[in-house]
Design a protein around this motif. Structure first.
Motif: not given
Length: 603
Positions: A494-519
């Motif tokens: 329903f709301c953009t902060p949750c709809r987009v924010g949770t997707a962005l957070l999921k993507k960021a966590m996957k990036k770290l899990a894949d070993g491609r993260g930076a500070k």
């Protein structure tokens, strides 16, 4: 189709059974799908026509709930619980093994239409997992041996009624009892005590008890009831929220199994206090196997004049209860989303105010209470408000049921007076070498070992009931990541902060899990966390970052060891993105590649 009726006959029959009432749209969709296995476009069109509502509304509701299928599913449809504790027990490996044996890919239907296998969120069986739902029925204690047996039964197309009853055994697993779980009450006893006090006298006892909601928010029950009682509209409603969707929680499952009569009596006590005539219990779809026993319990209460007209001979005390099924939507645990769902709509949380106590179900003043909260009112009616308040703490009176799962010897249900230390709970459930406890489910708080002196209470560590234990072998980053995936999956959109924010957070966590993260990714995660907390429409969005916030603060090395470097490195791999162009042109020489420094390679 499981029914021999064609949709043109089936749909009108089911709609007629529900009185042609569009507010029962969700129940109609569930009943139709029971007969057809999935909701085809033609079926949705027929339902819209029969109810005289826009097809877009029917389509929207059918697409909102995870247990409604707009595409075909297998004759055996299996949903593996993807809760973190069941992942720890090997659910992912068991699912892969079953898919291999049945020659089916996860998320797809086998070519012969026999079977489909997917994951779902927690199904309330964390104390006896790994678990799955097969055609909506819970199957517990999965093992490789049991997976082999299931695969063979499905290949033989054996009906579920012929499967071993042991597969479907659901234990209560009660390990510690106190006031509520020790209660032995004859049906109607609490009600007689409250009626003898009169409506005002009964409300006074509720005030003395200082009972607070056991669903997590902790709002004072008597204040909620008085606001509903004093609302101007004459038709009041009582709703029992049995949509226990928080990962790691299963206490309501046990109460509805062992003490359904106490829960229904609590609903009737609420009706006596506020003057309600209509009651609903909103039962989560994962607990549908309890539907018939609950209906039988309601029938017995009607036969004993504990429901219906003139309850216990009191003129004007008319109240009855109807069960509505959910269909797999975590957000419907939020009370206004639940009311939307009860009205046959998508479970989108409402803007407040107005609050349900003045404008709830169909605009009527409505009390929404949790299963455990309503059950506790029977203790107050029988012993009085002061006796109830004598247990626990001044701000958190009475006892609390905890659903304990994870790394402990004795997972299950434990009832404690409020104020019990975390370390006492860990000792009682047989936990050792523990690095963290997640209290309150995915939306709750992560406690590190140096915090185990803290206490379960609204003024210290509040909880709806989930208590998940993680020993030193567990990766707290993966725990948080599982919760992030859960919130992204369950966002209502329903709301953009949750709809987009949770997707962005999921993507960021996957990036770290894949070993491609930076500070800088950690800084981005912290920014997304603040956005979700401050800008989301409802509690789901604002709670979504909790596991990441806590684990970043208390277990930061679990994140930092996944960083490729402490310097910035773009997540986008331009050279990999050009692979398709190289294949199309037949080029794979050095000049067709981008160097790791980002400059063109020279031939």
């Amino acid at each position: 189709m499981t029914s021999h009726e064609v949709p043109a006959v089936l749909v009108p029959r089911i709609v007629s059974k529900h009185g042609g009432d569009a507010t029962r749209l969700l129940q109609i969709l569930i009943d139709v799908q029971d007969e057809t296995r999935w909701l085809s476009p033609a079926v949705l069109t027929l339902i819209a026509a029969e109810l005289s509502i826009p097809r877009s509304r029917v389509e929207g509701v059918a697409g909102f709930y995870h247990f409604l299928h707009k595409r075909p599913v297998g004759r055996f449809h299996l949903l593996f619980a993807d809760n973190i504790t069941e992942r720890m027990q090997g659910s992912a490996e068991l699912m892969a093994s079953l898919c291999s044996k049945l020659w089916v890919e996860p998320g797809r239907v086998s070519e012969d239409g026999l079977v489909s296998v997917e994951t779902t969120s927690c199904i309330g069986m964390g104390d006896q997992g790994p678990a799955l739902l097969v055609n909506g029925v819970p199957l517990t204690r999965l093992s490789h041996q049991r997976v082999n047996q299931i695969a063979e039964l499905i290949r033989r197309e054996a009906p579920l009624s012929s499967w071993s009853p042991e597969f479907f055994r659901v234990d209560d697993n009660i390990h510690r009892t106190d006031a509520l779980l020790k209660l032995e009450m004859a049906p109607g006893a609490a009600l007689r005590a409250a009626v003898a006090l009169g409506r005002d006298g009964w409300m006074e006892q509720m005030q003395l008890s200082n009972l607070r909601g056991r669903g997590g928010a902790g709002f004072t029950t008597a204040v909620k009831w008085m606001a509903c009682r004093d609302a101007a509209a004459p038709e009041k409603v009582v709703v029992c929220n049995a949509d226990e969707g928080e990962p790691g929680t299963f206490k309501d499952r046990v109460l509805l199994t062992r003490m359904a009569d106490v829960v229904f009596e609590g609903m009737t006590l609420a009706a006596w206090a506020v003057g309600a005539r209509q009651g609903f219990i909103y039962l989560r779809g994962e607990y549908r196997y309890l539907l018939e026993p609950l209906r039988e319990a309601l029938d017995l209460r009607r036969a004993e004049n504990l429901l219906g007209r003139g309850i216990q001979g009191v003129a004007g005390f008319d109240f009855d209860i109807e069960i509505h099924l959910g269909a797999g939507a975590y957000v419907c645990g939020e009370e206004t989303a639940l009311l939307e769902s009860l009205e046959g709509k998508r479970g989108t949380p409402r803007i407040r105010p107005p609050f349900p106590v003045t404008h709830g179900y169909l605009g009527r003043p409505t009390v929404v209470n949790n299963v455990e909260t309503l059950a506790k009112t029977c203790l107050i009616a029988l012993a009085g408000g002061e006796a109830f308040a004598a247990t626990g703490t001044a701000q958190s009176t009475g006892t609390k049921l905890l659903s304990i799962s994870g790394d402990c010897a004795h997972p299950g249900i434990y009832e404690y007076p409020f104020g019990v230390p975390i370390e006492r709970v860990l000792e009682d459930c047989g936990a050792s070498d523990i690095q963290a406890v997640q209290v309150g489910g995915a939306a709750g708080i992560t406690l590190a070992s140096y915090e185990f002196h803290r206490r379960i209470a609204f003024e210290d560590v509040p909880t709806a009931g989930a208590f998940m234990v993680f020993d030193s072998s567990r990766d707290l980053f993966e725990v948080a990541r599982n919760f992030v995936d859960f919130f992204a999956h369950e966002s209502c959109g329903f709301c953009t902060p949750c709809r987009v924010g949770t997707a962005l957070l999921k993507k960021a966590m996957k990036k770290l899990a894949d070993g491609r993260g930076a500070k800088t990714d950690l800084a981005d995660i912290e920014w997304i966390d603040r956005l979700l907390k401050n800008a989301s429409h409802c509690g789901l969005g604002s709670a979504a970052p909790n596991p990441v916030v806590d684990t970043l603060l208390k277990f930061r090395p679990a994140y930092e060891r996944r960083l490729q470097s402490l310097d910035f490195e773009p997540a986008f791999d331009l050279d990999a993105a050009l692979a398709a162009a190289r294949r199309a042109s037949g080029r794979d020489d050095a000049a067709a590649h981008i160097s790791s420094e980002g400059s063109d390679q020279k031939a």
